[in-house]
Scaffold this motif. Structure first.
Motif, PDB file in Angstrom:
ATOM      1  N   LEU A  54       0.686  -1.143  -0.038  1.00  0.00           N
ATOM      2  CA  LEU A  54       0.174  -0.085  -0.082  1.00  0.00           C
ATOM      3  C   LEU A  54       0.814   1.030   0.055  1.00  0.00           C
ATOM      4  N   THR A  70       2.318   1.818  -3.175  1.00  0.00           N
ATOM      5  CA  THR A  70       1.430   2.136  -4.207  1.00  0.00           C
ATOM      6  C   THR A  70       1.009   3.815  -4.147  1.00  0.00           C
ATOM      7  N   VAL A  71       1.033   4.210  -3.051  1.00  0.00           N
ATOM      8  CA  VAL A  71       0.614   5.561  -2.799  1.00  0.00           C
ATOM      9  C   VAL A  71       1.712   6.486  -2.745  1.00  0.00           C
ATOM     10  N   LEU A 130       0.626   5.878  -7.550  1.00  0.00           N
ATOM     11  CA  LEU A 130      -0.443   6.682  -7.679  1.00  0.00           C
ATOM     12  C   LEU A 130       0.064   8.101  -8.136  1.00  0.00           C
ATOM     13  N   ILE A 158      -9.472   4.225 -11.206  1.00  0.00           N
ATOM     14  CA  ILE A 158      -9.011   3.491  -9.995  1.00  0.00           C
ATOM     15  C   ILE A 158     -10.018   2.720  -9.290  1.00  0.00           C
ATOM     16  N   ILE A 199     -10.708  -1.217  -8.438  1.00  0.00           N
ATOM     17  CA  ILE A 199     -11.280  -1.759  -6.954  1.00  0.00           C
ATOM     18  C   ILE A 199     -12.501  -2.626  -7.311  1.00  0.00           C
ATOM     19  N   VAL A 202      -3.671   0.477  -9.648  1.00  0.00           N
ATOM     20  CA  VAL A 202      -3.807   1.141  -8.272  1.00  0.00           C
ATOM     21  C   VAL A 202      -5.091   0.718  -7.466  1.00  0.00           C
ATOM     22  N   PHE A 261      -5.099  -1.115  -4.270  1.00  0.00           N
ATOM     23  CA  PHE A 261      -5.906  -0.398  -2.920  1.00  0.00           C
ATOM     24  C   PHE A 261      -6.447  -1.284  -2.183  1.00  0.00           C
ATOM     25  N   HIS A 262      -7.311  -2.227  -2.859  1.00  0.00           N
ATOM     26  CA  HIS A 262      -8.436  -3.064  -2.372  1.00  0.00           C
ATOM     27  C   HIS A 262      -7.744  -4.128  -1.570  1.00  0.00           C
ATOM     28  N   SER A 267      -4.352  -4.483  -0.630  1.00  0.00           N
ATOM     29  CA  SER A 267      -3.648  -4.144   0.299  1.00  0.00           C
ATOM     30  C   SER A 267      -4.331  -3.901   1.594  1.00  0.00           C
ATOM     31  N   SER A 268      -5.330  -2.921   1.576  1.00  0.00           N
ATOM     32  CA  SER A 268      -6.255  -2.584   2.855  1.00  0.00           C
ATOM     33  C   SER A 268      -6.960  -3.897   3.336  1.00  0.00           C
TER      34      SER A 268
END
Length: 240
Positions: free
Chosen positions: A40, A43-44, A48, A81, A85, A202, A206-207, A209-210
């Motif tokens: 994550l 990624t950010v 991103l 993005i 997701i 991304v 996001f999905h 890793s979170s």
């Protein structure tokens, strides 16, 4: 590195599950928490910003005017993005959450889980595409795939799946991310739509890793070990 790390991560995870057969699930969950926060953070902090910069750069090259409600370039990145997701949620409907280690059970598999296999391969293929321009992402994907490979291999063995099929399955899974990187590097049209494709990835990351971070502790109680693993993942990614 871009090709080797994701490949070796799956192979090492397969061998660990096959030869060592780790019994302590807490250690794997901590590794999952570390991998989720590491992925994550990369990624950010890397992918991103580059996606938005690429989109804005494309607009500048075309002489477009960027404003708050522009949906022609940078303003569309958020939608791509979100598409990533949603796409990942659809994949998980077929894979049952195998991308973040959410497989369990000891019952014998009556048939080869083709839907799980195909959805995992599609997921891994997309993950490899941004690596062609972000080699540091290979390490994040590799750390992400290591515990997944351990969990998947152990699951298939416990389900009494043919060991030759397990080997074939895991080896094919291991080459999908490098294949995504190779395709992204050599297919010109993918470079044209780099920002959009990377934005989808991304969303996928996001999905994934979170979900890993929030699911790594099943009882949803405060866990100091999990917190330390997450912080270590953030710090490690900072130095990449």
């Amino acid at each position: 590195m871009a090709y080797i790390v994701p490949l070796l991560a799956v192979i090492i995870g397969y061998l660990i599950a096959l030869l060592i057969q780790p019994k302590n699930k807490k250690h794997i969950k901590l590794l999952m928490a570390f991998s989720g926060s590491f992925l994550l953070t990369i990624t950010v902090t890397h992918l991103l910003p580059d996606v938005y910069q690429a989109a804005i750069g494309h607009l500048v090259m075309e002489g477009d005017h960027v404003h708050d409600h522009d949906h022609s370039g940078a303003g569309r990145i958020g939608f791509f993005i979100m598409a990533g997701i949603v796409f990942q949620i659809i994949l998980e409907y077929f894979s049952k959450g195998a991308e973040h280690g959410h497989v369990h059970g000891h019952e014998k598999l009556e048939r080869i889980p083709w839907l799980l296999f195909v959805s995992l391969c599609i997921h891994a293929l997309f993950e490899g595409m941004p690596i062609s321009q972000h080699s540091e992402l290979a390490l994040g994907i590799g750390i992400h795939h290591l515990p997944i490979a351990i969990i998947l291999t152990a699951f298939f063995i416990n389900a009494q799946m043919n060991k030759k099929m397990v080997f074939v399955f895991m080896m094919l899974f291991s080459i999908m991310t490098p294949l995504g990187t190779l395709i992204s590097s050599n297919v010109p049209i993918l470079s044209t739509y780099y920002a959009e494709i990377s934005a989808v990835v991304v969303g996928i990351l996001f999905h994934i890793s979170s979900t890993i971070i929030f699911e790594s502790n099943e009882d949803h109680k405060f866990n100091i070990n999990k917190l330390i693993a997450i912080l270590l993942g953030v710090v490690a990614a900072y130095f990449i």
